[in-house]
Design a protein around this motif. Structure first.
Motif, PDB file in Angstrom:
ATOM      1  N   ASN A 177     -16.823 -14.626 -54.548  1.00 24.42           N
ATOM      2  CA  ASN A 177     -17.175 -14.762 -53.062  1.00 24.42           C
ATOM      3  C   ASN A 177     -16.289 -15.784 -52.235  1.00 24.42           C
ATOM      4  O   ASN A 177     -16.422 -16.146 -51.104  1.00 24.42           O
ATOM      5  N   GLN A 178     -15.386 -16.630 -53.061  1.00 22.46           N
ATOM      6  CA  GLN A 178     -14.479 -17.832 -52.453  1.00 22.46           C
ATOM      7  C   GLN A 178     -13.275 -17.007 -52.370  1.00 22.46           C
ATOM      8  O   GLN A 178     -12.740 -16.100 -52.816  1.00 22.46           O
ATOM      9  N   PRO A 179     -12.565 -17.571 -51.193  1.00 19.34           N
ATOM     10  CA  PRO A 179     -11.099 -16.934 -50.880  1.00 19.34           C
ATOM     11  C   PRO A 179      -9.964 -17.350 -52.093  1.00 19.34           C
ATOM     12  O   PRO A 179     -10.321 -18.393 -52.661  1.00 19.34           O
ATOM     13  N   VAL A 180      -9.181 -16.592 -52.258  1.00 24.16           N
ATOM     14  CA  VAL A 180      -7.884 -16.846 -52.903  1.00 24.16           C
ATOM     15  C   VAL A 180      -6.990 -17.776 -52.168  1.00 24.16           C
ATOM     16  O   VAL A 180      -6.558 -17.320 -50.973  1.00 24.16           O
ATOM     17  N   MET A 181      -6.736 -19.022 -52.810  1.00 21.40           N
ATOM     18  CA  MET A 181      -5.846 -19.864 -51.983  1.00 21.40           C
ATOM     19  C   MET A 181      -4.449 -19.886 -52.570  1.00 21.40           C
ATOM     20  O   MET A 181      -3.936 -19.586 -53.656  1.00 21.40           O
ATOM     21  N   GLY A 182      -3.444 -20.258 -51.664  1.00 20.75           N
ATOM     22  CA  GLY A 182      -2.032 -20.587 -52.104  1.00 20.75           C
ATOM     23  C   GLY A 182      -1.718 -21.810 -51.654  1.00 20.75           C
ATOM     24  O   GLY A 182      -2.296 -22.673 -51.065  1.00 20.75           O
ATOM     25  N   LEU A 183      -0.292 -22.074 -51.955  1.00 20.11           N
ATOM     26  CA  LEU A 183       0.152 -23.226 -51.405  1.00 20.11           C
ATOM     27  C   LEU A 183       1.603 -23.055 -50.507  1.00 20.11           C
ATOM     28  O   LEU A 183       2.482 -22.468 -51.024  1.00 20.11           O
ATOM     29  N   LYS A 184       1.389 -23.489 -49.458  1.00 15.94           N
ATOM     30  CA  LYS A 184       2.608 -23.827 -48.492  1.00 15.94           C
ATOM     31  C   LYS A 184       3.415 -24.831 -48.907  1.00 15.94           C
ATOM     32  O   LYS A 184       2.840 -26.114 -48.927  1.00 15.94           O
ATOM     33  N   ILE A 185       4.650 -24.749 -49.240  1.00 17.42           N
ATOM     34  CA  ILE A 185       5.558 -25.918 -49.664  1.00 17.42           C
ATOM     35  C   ILE A 185       6.729 -25.925 -48.678  1.00 17.42           C
ATOM     36  O   ILE A 185       7.277 -25.077 -48.073  1.00 17.42           O
ATOM     37  N   VAL A 186       6.889 -27.045 -48.058  1.00 21.67           N
ATOM     38  CA  VAL A 186       7.786 -27.491 -46.926  1.00 21.67           C
ATOM     39  C   VAL A 186       8.684 -28.266 -47.478  1.00 21.67           C
ATOM     40  O   VAL A 186       8.180 -29.438 -48.138  1.00 21.67           O
ATOM     41  N   LYS A 187       9.988 -28.023 -47.616  1.00 23.44           N
ATOM     42  CA  LYS A 187      11.140 -29.161 -48.318  1.00 23.44           C
ATOM     43  C   LYS A 187      11.314 -30.373 -47.188  1.00 23.44           C
ATOM     44  O   LYS A 187      11.866 -29.841 -46.249  1.00 23.44           O
ATOM     45  N   PHE A 226       8.690 -32.858 -51.258  1.00 26.35           N
ATOM     46  CA  PHE A 226       8.033 -31.685 -50.743  1.00 26.35           C
ATOM     47  C   PHE A 226       6.724 -32.138 -50.001  1.00 26.35           C
ATOM     48  O   PHE A 226       6.033 -33.056 -50.665  1.00 26.35           O
ATOM     49  N   THR A 227       6.204 -31.305 -49.124  1.00 23.49           N
ATOM     50  CA  THR A 227       5.072 -31.378 -48.445  1.00 23.49           C
ATOM     51  C   THR A 227       4.027 -30.085 -48.997  1.00 23.49           C
ATOM     52  O   THR A 227       4.760 -28.994 -48.508  1.00 23.49           O
ATOM     53  N   TYR A 228       2.984 -30.332 -49.091  1.00 25.88           N
ATOM     54  CA  TYR A 228       2.070 -29.355 -49.849  1.00 25.88           C
ATOM     55  C   TYR A 228       0.916 -29.111 -48.910  1.00 25.88           C
ATOM     56  O   TYR A 228       0.278 -29.960 -48.562  1.00 25.88           O
ATOM     57  N   THR A 229       0.635 -27.920 -48.599  1.00 24.91           N
ATOM     58  CA  THR A 229      -0.451 -27.607 -47.523  1.00 24.91           C
ATOM     59  C   THR A 229      -1.102 -26.361 -48.149  1.00 24.91           C
ATOM     60  O   THR A 229      -0.582 -25.358 -48.604  1.00 24.91           O
TER      61      THR A 229
END
Length: 587
Positions: A530-540, A549-552
């Motif tokens: 019941n927890q959301p699936v998460m991903g990683l936004k990566i900005v160079k 890189f910056t990770y969000t």
């Protein structure tokens, strides 16, 4: 006169064939009589071979099944059609991953859009399982008694082969019954052929009755099966070890919280004993190589692979590489996108938990991790097949060639590496790879043993078996290439070791179709799924910035799991056909 189907399976190079649209009360297809089936040794072998087509397949098997997709666009057999490239893994319905293409069956399943109709229960397999079970009875009741036993000619079957074929049929019957059990809990046990015109009124047996029945089949099968396949060309056939491993998994499920509400320790002891039987055959070991490469090699190695107990073979191809391929490589379909939830659980190489709050770890989050991470997941900066250059860096940063914004791009920042062969090219210089999905492997047996031993005896008591839960865990982690075992060393109590073992299963068995059933049998699915699936936004970042890189973190997909989902709903047509069958609670 009753008729029977003949078909070769993929053992040493032949493609599986199977009919899976039959009801449990149907007559089999109109091929040959039982007397004809038993009259020639090759016919007997063909019938037994066909039983293997009912063994569950892994990889990308949701949406259209790659074995049955008609590929109207002219794609290679087994490849997803361009018009519907959603062929997804079961893993993408759990917290392990999401599928690159929206509205896949995995997404609908993972977001709770189930129903008793076959169209909304993508993993039911009940018709296939009952069809396969019936075929095993056709063999044991009609063909086996008619076999001409001897060694003189083509019409005769050698006594050892006759016994082995019977053992294989009993094993497959046991496996298909287990596939029903783990999905539905108690289910209607069919103990003989159902004849045309029979009135079906079979009530659902209790969970324990089903366990006893399947366990008995395993015991019968292993007395007839050989320790190893009779010849190297028979890879993929059931052996004594496969029957023993099935029993060990069965009893582990039976001892688990979902099915052992009173925590009867005797059930854990029985599960430990069953797993120890496999270990003490001294037939299997972990495939090892320097730096943990044995873990990656296991999934693409058949010859001399000591870890395989039973695998389902597919034709050598590049289909699964294409299904899960980088979209920057022509016709790559993205496929399985591992979740940040899973990525975060890979430890550092010394066994220290990964922590985004640690500045050193956060600055270089993909370096110095558990080697199984790089052997299972493609991440920003890793290398993979290129069209002409051999390898190419994966770019999942914003604006990168494999990033969000292009068709079939990852939704999480990651792509699948596990199971795939870098030389299995689907464009340019075409190549193929070995695909043998593990049904049972020694690594799982060790984890089953560790879990049962810890629950029965605690972390460090080897009881009468000569190996403790902790020692089994160290074997797994050492093969993986970890340079430290801090996670295991700090597990000084049964509860802490339980957490460590569950963590190890998550990593070691990722994408092998264990996760969803593990969460169910542990009764933790209502929390985890019941927890959301998460991903990683990566900005160079610009050149000269403190970090490249910056990770969000970003939420990618919701998950929904309700109490009723611990067991699957029986399809409505099965309820209509069998008035003795009662629907599972909540459905």
């Amino acid at each position: 006169m009753k008729k029977y189907i003949f078909s070769m399976i993929f053992i040493a190079g032949t493609v599986f064939q199977s009919c899976t649209d039959e009801k449990i009360s149907n007559l089999p297809p109109d091929f040959a009589s039982a007397d004809q089936a038993a009259s020639v040794n090759t016919n007997v072998l063909f019938f037994v071979n066909n039983l293997y087509t009912f063994i569950p397949r892994g990889y990308n098997r949701l949406d259209p099944d790659p074995a049955t997709n008609d590929n109207a666009n002219g794609a290679a057999p087994g490849a997803p059609s361009v018009s519907d490239p959603k062929t997804a893994m079961v893993a993408s319905s759990t917290d392990e991953s999401v599928h690159a293409t929206r509205n896949s069956a995995a997404e609908l399943w993972g977001t709770g859009q189930w129903a008793p109709s076959p169209q909304n229960n993508w993993d039911t397999q009940i018709k296939t399982d009952y069809t396969g079970i019936r075929r095993t009875f056709e063999y044991t009741e009609d063909i086996n008694p008619r076999i001409h036993v001897g060694t003189a000619g083509t019409s005769e079957v050698k006594p050892a082969d006759r016994d082995r074929y019977l053992g294989e049929a009993l094993f497959i019957r046991a496996l298909l019954n287990f596939e029903l059990l783990k999905r539905y809990g108690g289910y209607p046990i069919v103990k003989t052929q159902l004849k045309a015109g029979d009135i079906i009124n079979i009530p659902k047996s209790s969970y324990s009755e089903c366990v006893d029945y399947i366990s008995g089949l395993c015991d019968q099968a292993q007395t007839l099966l050989t320790v190893t396949p009779p010849t190297p060309g028979d890879f993929g056939r059931a052996t004594k070890g496969a029957a023993m491993a099935l029993k060990a998994r069965l009893l582990l499920y039976a001892a688990s919280p979902l099915n052992n509400t009173n925590n009867d320790v005797a059930k854990w002891k029985a599960a430990a004993d069953a797993a120890s039987v496999v270990i003490k055959t001294n037939t299997y070991s972990l495939l090892s190589a320097a730096g943990g490469a044995g873990y990656a090699n296991f999934f693409t190695t058949i010859a001399a692979n000591p870890e395989i107990i039973l695998s389902r073979l597919e034709v050598n191809s590049s289909n699964y590489e294409r299904m899960n391929g980088l979209p920057s490589i022509s016709t790559g379909l993205g496929g399985t996108c591992p979740s940040l939830n899973l990525v975060n659980d890979y430890e550092m190489a010394n066994g220290t938990p990964f922590d985004w709050n640690n500045p050193t770890m956060a600055a270089n989050p993909f370096t110095n991790r558990d080697p199984r991470f790089a052997n299972s997941i493609l991440y920003n900066g890793s290398t993979w097949m290129g069209v002409t250059s051999g390898t190419a860096a994966v770019e999942t940063f914003q604006g990168g060639k494999d990033a969000e914004g292009i068709q079939y791009a990852t939704r999480t920042g990651f792509y699948l590496r596990k199971f795939l062969t870098i030389g299995a090219r689907f464009v340019g210089t075409v190549g193929t790879g070995v695909h043998a999905f593990p049904i049972f492997r020694y690594g799982e047996v060790l984890l089953n043993y560790a879990e049962a031993m810890n629950e029965a005896y605690g972390p460090d008591d080897p009881s009468t078996y000569g190996m403790s839960a902790r020692q089994a865990m160290v074997l797994i982690r050492t093969r993986a290439g970890l340079t430290g075992n801090l996670n295991v060393a700090s597990a000084t109590t049964q509860a802490l070791m339980r957490d460590a073992i569950r963590h190890e299963r998550r990593i070691e068995l990722a994408f092998e179709e264990h996760r969803g059933f593990d969460l169910r049998r542990w009764k933790t699915a209502e929390t985890v799924l019941n927890q959301p699936v998460m991903g990683l936004k990566i900005v160079k970042n610009a050149v000269g910035a403190p970090t490249p890189f910056t990770y969000t973190f970003q939420q990618v997909e919701n998950r929904v799991f309700q109490q009723k989902m611990y067991f699957y709903p029986f399809p409505q047509d099965e309820l209509s056909r069998n008035p003795g069958l009662v629907q599972n609670p909540g459905w």
